[in-house]
Motif scaffolding. Structure first.
Motif, PDB file in Angstrom:
ATOM      1  N   LEU A 172    -112.052 -18.748 -46.047  1.00 55.32           N
ATOM      2  CA  LEU A 172    -112.741 -17.868 -46.997  1.00 55.32           C
ATOM      3  C   LEU A 172    -113.668 -16.891 -46.283  1.00 55.32           C
ATOM      4  O   LEU A 172    -113.654 -15.690 -46.585  1.00 55.32           O
ATOM      5  CB  LEU A 172    -113.545 -18.701 -47.999  1.00 55.32           C
ATOM      6  N   ILE A 173    -114.467 -17.371 -45.336  1.00 58.18           N
ATOM      7  CA  ILE A 173    -115.429 -16.507 -44.663  1.00 58.18           C
ATOM      8  C   ILE A 173    -114.731 -15.365 -43.938  1.00 58.18           C
ATOM      9  O   ILE A 173    -115.227 -14.229 -43.907  1.00 58.18           O
ATOM     10  CB  ILE A 173    -116.317 -17.316 -43.690  1.00 58.18           C
TER      11      ILE A 173
ATOM     12  N   LEU B 133    -115.352 -11.388 -44.796  1.00 60.38           N
ATOM     13  CA  LEU B 133    -115.731 -10.409 -43.781  1.00 60.38           C
ATOM     14  C   LEU B 133    -114.748  -9.242 -43.736  1.00 60.38           C
ATOM     15  O   LEU B 133    -115.157  -8.080 -43.635  1.00 60.38           O
ATOM     16  CB  LEU B 133    -115.811 -11.089 -42.412  1.00 60.38           C
ATOM     17  N   LEU B 134    -113.459  -9.545 -43.806  1.00 62.07           N
ATOM     18  CA  LEU B 134    -112.449  -8.488 -43.760  1.00 62.07           C
ATOM     19  C   LEU B 134    -112.565  -7.553 -44.957  1.00 62.07           C
ATOM     20  O   LEU B 134    -112.509  -6.321 -44.810  1.00 62.07           O
ATOM     21  CB  LEU B 134    -111.047  -9.104 -43.695  1.00 62.07           C
ATOM     22  N   MET B 135    -112.757  -8.119 -46.138  1.00 59.89           N
ATOM     23  CA  MET B 135    -112.842  -7.289 -47.342  1.00 59.89           C
ATOM     24  C   MET B 135    -114.150  -6.501 -47.379  1.00 59.89           C
ATOM     25  O   MET B 135    -114.168  -5.337 -47.787  1.00 59.89           O
ATOM     26  CB  MET B 135    -112.682  -8.153 -48.586  1.00 59.89           C
ATOM     27  N   GLY B 136    -115.226  -7.134 -46.934  1.00 60.57           N
ATOM     28  CA  GLY B 136    -116.482  -6.401 -46.841  1.00 60.57           C
ATOM     29  C   GLY B 136    -116.385  -5.269 -45.842  1.00 60.57           C
ATOM     30  O   GLY B 136    -116.884  -4.165 -46.071  1.00 60.57           O
ATOM     31  N   MET B 137    -115.722  -5.542 -44.723  1.00 58.05           N
ATOM     32  CA  MET B 137    -115.535  -4.521 -43.701  1.00 58.05           C
ATOM     33  C   MET B 137    -114.717  -3.349 -44.229  1.00 58.05           C
ATOM     34  O   MET B 137    -115.012  -2.179 -43.949  1.00 58.05           O
ATOM     35  CB  MET B 137    -114.824  -5.152 -42.508  1.00 58.05           C
ATOM     36  N   LEU B 138    -113.702  -3.648 -45.011  1.00 57.38           N
ATOM     37  CA  LEU B 138    -112.879  -2.594 -45.603  1.00 57.38           C
ATOM     38  C   LEU B 138    -113.702  -1.730 -46.557  1.00 57.38           C
ATOM     39  O   LEU B 138    -113.514  -0.504 -46.625  1.00 57.38           O
ATOM     40  CB  LEU B 138    -111.686  -3.205 -46.345  1.00 57.38           C
ATOM     41  N   ALA B 139    -114.638  -2.349 -47.274  1.00 59.38           N
ATOM     42  CA  ALA B 139    -115.514  -1.583 -48.166  1.00 59.38           C
ATOM     43  C   ALA B 139    -116.421  -0.657 -47.360  1.00 59.38           C
ATOM     44  O   ALA B 139    -116.643   0.499 -47.746  1.00 59.38           O
ATOM     45  CB  ALA B 139    -116.341  -2.523 -49.038  1.00 59.38           C
ATOM     46  N   VAL B 140    -116.962  -1.152 -46.253  1.00 64.46           N
ATOM     47  CA  VAL B 140    -117.815  -0.328 -45.394  1.00 64.46           C
ATOM     48  C   VAL B 140    -117.013   0.836 -44.818  1.00 64.46           C
ATOM     49  O   VAL B 140    -117.476   1.987 -44.805  1.00 64.46           O
ATOM     50  CB  VAL B 140    -118.423  -1.176 -44.263  1.00 64.46           C
ATOM     51  N   VAL B 141    -115.795   0.551 -44.352  1.00 64.86           N
ATOM     52  CA  VAL B 141    -114.924   1.613 -43.836  1.00 64.86           C
ATOM     53  C   VAL B 141    -114.619   2.627 -44.941  1.00 64.86           C
ATOM     54  O   VAL B 141    -114.613   3.838 -44.699  1.00 64.86           O
ATOM     55  CB  VAL B 141    -113.615   1.017 -43.276  1.00 64.86           C
ATOM     56  N   GLY B 142    -114.382   2.125 -46.159  1.00 66.82           N
ATOM     57  CA  GLY B 142    -114.127   3.015 -47.278  1.00 66.82           C
ATOM     58  C   GLY B 142    -115.316   3.915 -47.572  1.00 66.82           C
ATOM     59  O   GLY B 142    -115.138   5.096 -47.898  1.00 66.82           O
ATOM     60  N   HIS B 143    -116.525   3.378 -47.452  1.00 71.23           N
ATOM     61  CA  HIS B 143    -117.721   4.196 -47.688  1.00 71.23           C
ATOM     62  C   HIS B 143    -117.864   5.287 -46.626  1.00 71.23           C
ATOM     63  O   HIS B 143    -118.221   6.421 -46.938  1.00 71.23           O
ATOM     64  CB  HIS B 143    -118.971   3.309 -47.676  1.00 71.23           C
ATOM     65  N   ILE B 144    -117.575   4.935 -45.374  1.00 72.09           N
ATOM     66  CA  ILE B 144    -117.692   5.903 -44.279  1.00 72.09           C
ATOM     67  C   ILE B 144    -116.555   6.912 -44.311  1.00 72.09           C
ATOM     68  O   ILE B 144    -116.766   8.109 -44.070  1.00 72.09           O
ATOM     69  CB  ILE B 144    -117.719   5.174 -42.928  1.00 72.09           C
ATOM     70  N   PHE B 145    -115.340   6.429 -44.647  1.00 78.07           N
ATOM     71  CA  PHE B 145    -114.159   7.296 -44.680  1.00 78.07           C
ATOM     72  C   PHE B 145    -113.474   7.183 -46.050  1.00 78.07           C
ATOM     73  O   PHE B 145    -112.404   6.583 -46.171  1.00 78.07           O
ATOM     74  CB  PHE B 145    -113.172   6.911 -43.575  1.00 78.07           C
ATOM     75  N   PRO B 146    -114.088   7.754 -47.093  1.00 75.53           N
ATOM     76  CA  PRO B 146    -113.537   7.607 -48.453  1.00 75.53           C
ATOM     77  C   PRO B 146    -112.293   8.471 -48.685  1.00 75.53           C
ATOM     78  O   PRO B 146    -112.307   9.677 -48.412  1.00 75.53           O
ATOM     79  CB  PRO B 146    -114.695   8.081 -49.343  1.00 75.53           C
TER      80      PRO B 146
ATOM     81  N   LYS C 146    -122.984   6.570 -44.275  1.00 80.65           N
ATOM     82  CA  LYS C 146    -123.123   5.741 -43.080  1.00 80.65           C
ATOM     83  C   LYS C 146    -122.877   4.259 -43.341  1.00 80.65           C
ATOM     84  O   LYS C 146    -122.809   3.473 -42.405  1.00 80.65           O
ATOM     85  CB  LYS C 146    -124.506   5.957 -42.464  1.00 80.65           C
ATOM     86  N   GLY C 147    -122.797   3.863 -44.593  1.00 82.18           N
ATOM     87  CA  GLY C 147    -122.371   2.510 -44.922  1.00 82.18           C
ATOM     88  C   GLY C 147    -123.435   1.435 -44.891  1.00 82.18           C
ATOM     89  O   GLY C 147    -123.105   0.256 -45.041  1.00 82.18           O
ATOM     90  N   VAL C 148    -124.706   1.802 -44.734  1.00 82.03           N
ATOM     91  CA  VAL C 148    -125.740   0.782 -44.598  1.00 82.03           C
ATOM     92  C   VAL C 148    -125.926   0.001 -45.901  1.00 82.03           C
ATOM     93  O   VAL C 148    -126.002  -1.232 -45.896  1.00 82.03           O
ATOM     94  CB  VAL C 148    -127.076   1.412 -44.158  1.00 82.03           C
ATOM     95  N   ALA C 149    -126.008   0.704 -47.031  1.00 88.76           N
ATOM     96  CA  ALA C 149    -126.197   0.020 -48.318  1.00 88.76           C
ATOM     97  C   ALA C 149    -124.993  -0.851 -48.652  1.00 88.76           C
ATOM     98  O   ALA C 149    -125.142  -1.972 -49.159  1.00 88.76           O
ATOM     99  CB  ALA C 149    -126.440   1.043 -49.438  1.00 88.76           C
ATOM    100  N   THR C 150    -123.785  -0.354 -48.370  1.00 87.52           N
ATOM    101  CA  THR C 150    -122.572  -1.134 -48.619  1.00 87.52           C
ATOM    102  C   THR C 150    -122.523  -2.352 -47.710  1.00 87.52           C
ATOM    103  O   THR C 150    -122.117  -3.443 -48.127  1.00 87.52           O
ATOM    104  CB  THR C 150    -121.325  -0.250 -48.398  1.00 87.52           C
ATOM    105  N   LEU C 151    -122.968  -2.178 -46.484  1.00 85.73           N
ATOM    106  CA  LEU C 151    -123.065  -3.302 -45.548  1.00 85.73           C
ATOM    107  C   LEU C 151    -124.050  -4.349 -46.065  1.00 85.73           C
ATOM    108  O   LEU C 151    -123.791  -5.554 -45.970  1.00 85.73           O
ATOM    109  CB  LEU C 151    -123.502  -2.792 -44.175  1.00 85.73           C
ATOM    110  N   LEU C 152    -125.156  -3.887 -46.630  1.00 79.85           N
ATOM    111  CA  LEU C 152    -126.134  -4.812 -47.202  1.00 79.85           C
ATOM    112  C   LEU C 152    -125.513  -5.623 -48.337  1.00 79.85           C
ATOM    113  O   LEU C 152    -125.722  -6.840 -48.433  1.00 79.85           O
ATOM    114  CB  LEU C 152    -127.350  -4.047 -47.712  1.00 79.85           C
ATOM    115  N   GLY C 153    -124.739  -4.952 -49.195  1.00 82.48           N
ATOM    116  CA  GLY C 153    -124.065  -5.666 -50.276  1.00 82.48           C
ATOM    117  C   GLY C 153    -123.107  -6.715 -49.759  1.00 82.48           C
ATOM    118  O   GLY C 153    -123.003  -7.819 -50.310  1.00 82.48           O
ATOM    119  N   MET C 154    -122.420  -6.386 -48.687  1.00 78.15           N
ATOM    120  CA  MET C 154    -121.504  -7.340 -48.046  1.00 78.15           C
ATOM    121  C   MET C 154    -122.262  -8.566 -47.564  1.00 78.15           C
ATOM    122  O   MET C 154    -121.864  -9.719 -47.805  1.00 78.15           O
ATOM    123  CB  MET C 154    -120.806  -6.645 -46.871  1.00 78.15           C
ATOM    124  N   MET C 155    -123.386  -8.354 -46.901  1.00 77.02           N
ATOM    125  CA  MET C 155    -124.174  -9.461 -46.374  1.00 77.02           C
ATOM    126  C   MET C 155    -124.813 -10.291 -47.492  1.00 77.02           C
ATOM    127  O   MET C 155    -124.954 -11.508 -47.366  1.00 77.02           O
ATOM    128  CB  MET C 155    -125.253  -8.932 -45.430  1.00 77.02           C
TER     129      MET C 155
END
Length: 215
Positions: A88-89, A93-106, A115-124
């Motif tokens: 699961l972990i 991580l993979l899905m959260g990472m994809l969201a961060v990549v999506g924010h940086i490269f939509p 820059k993905g900081v807020a989206t990264l925070l949501g992931m964490m």
């Protein structure tokens, strides 16, 4: 493993991350392209700077939610027995990472995002909420002392894997979370490389929020 379901949710995570909150809010409600004003970034910080406190808060909260929602899609895989429980972990991580990549490269805005900081925070927050909350406190303290959002973001991003590595209370069962933490910190540094140059040169703008007016 259900490869088809995994692939569908991977795409969904990226598309969720690609939601261009600042750009769309600026265009639809204020009649401006946020990327043509302020720092030119399509994130919460520039929204605060250009449009004001209320729209900046809306953008920040939605961008955080994007990361949390995309990361939480991994639980759907577990619900449908598409992955083993001990994996699961990794999928979080993979899905959260994809969201961060999506924010940086939509994909919706020609791959030009924030820059993905807020989206990264949501992931964490979805994976390790206690450590993430400590990082929020660290960000606020650094911001109040230095007035630099970029510096606060980078220090808070570094604090996350360091907390997992050094503090017994936050130490994860799976060390891959620590490794990913440092990788995500590296991403934050890379997306802030211009800010780093300005910080070194003493030219970085300090936090000074201007209340914008709706058109």
């Amino acid at each position: 493993m259900n490869i088809l379901l995994i692939a569908i949710l991977f795409v969904a995570a990226y598309l969720i991350g690609s939601i261009c909150t600042a750009v769309w809010l600026g265009k639809w409600y204020y009649g401006i392209d946020i990327r043509k004003h302020g720092s030119g970034n399509s994130g919460a910080t520039n929204t605060f700077r250009v449009l004001g406190k209320k729209p900046g808060t809306i953008v920040m909260l939605i961008d955080i939610f994007k990361g949390w929602a995309a990361t939480s899609l991994a639980n759907v895989l577990l619900l449908f027995d598409a992955i083993p429980a001990d994996n699961l972990i990794i999928f979080q991580l993979l899905m959260g990472m994809l969201a961060v990549v999506g924010h940086i490269f939509p994909v919706y805005e020609r791959f030009k995002g924030g820059k993905g900081v807020a989206t990264l925070l949501g992931m964490m927050l979805a994976i390790q909420p206690e450590a993430a909350l400590v990082c929020i406190v660290i960000f606020v303290v650094v911001l109040l002392l230095s007035k630099y959002v970029s510096l606060g973001s980078m220090i808070a991003a570094l604090a996350f894997p360091m907390l997992l590595l050094l503090h017994p209370h936050f130490h994860p069962d799976n060390p891959i979370l620590i490794i990913f933490g440092f990788i995500l910190f590296a991403i934050v540094v890379i997306t802030h490389r211009k800010n780093i140059n300005r910080l070194i040169a003493g030219e970085e703008s300090k936090a000074n929020i201007t209340i914008g007016r709706k058109k």
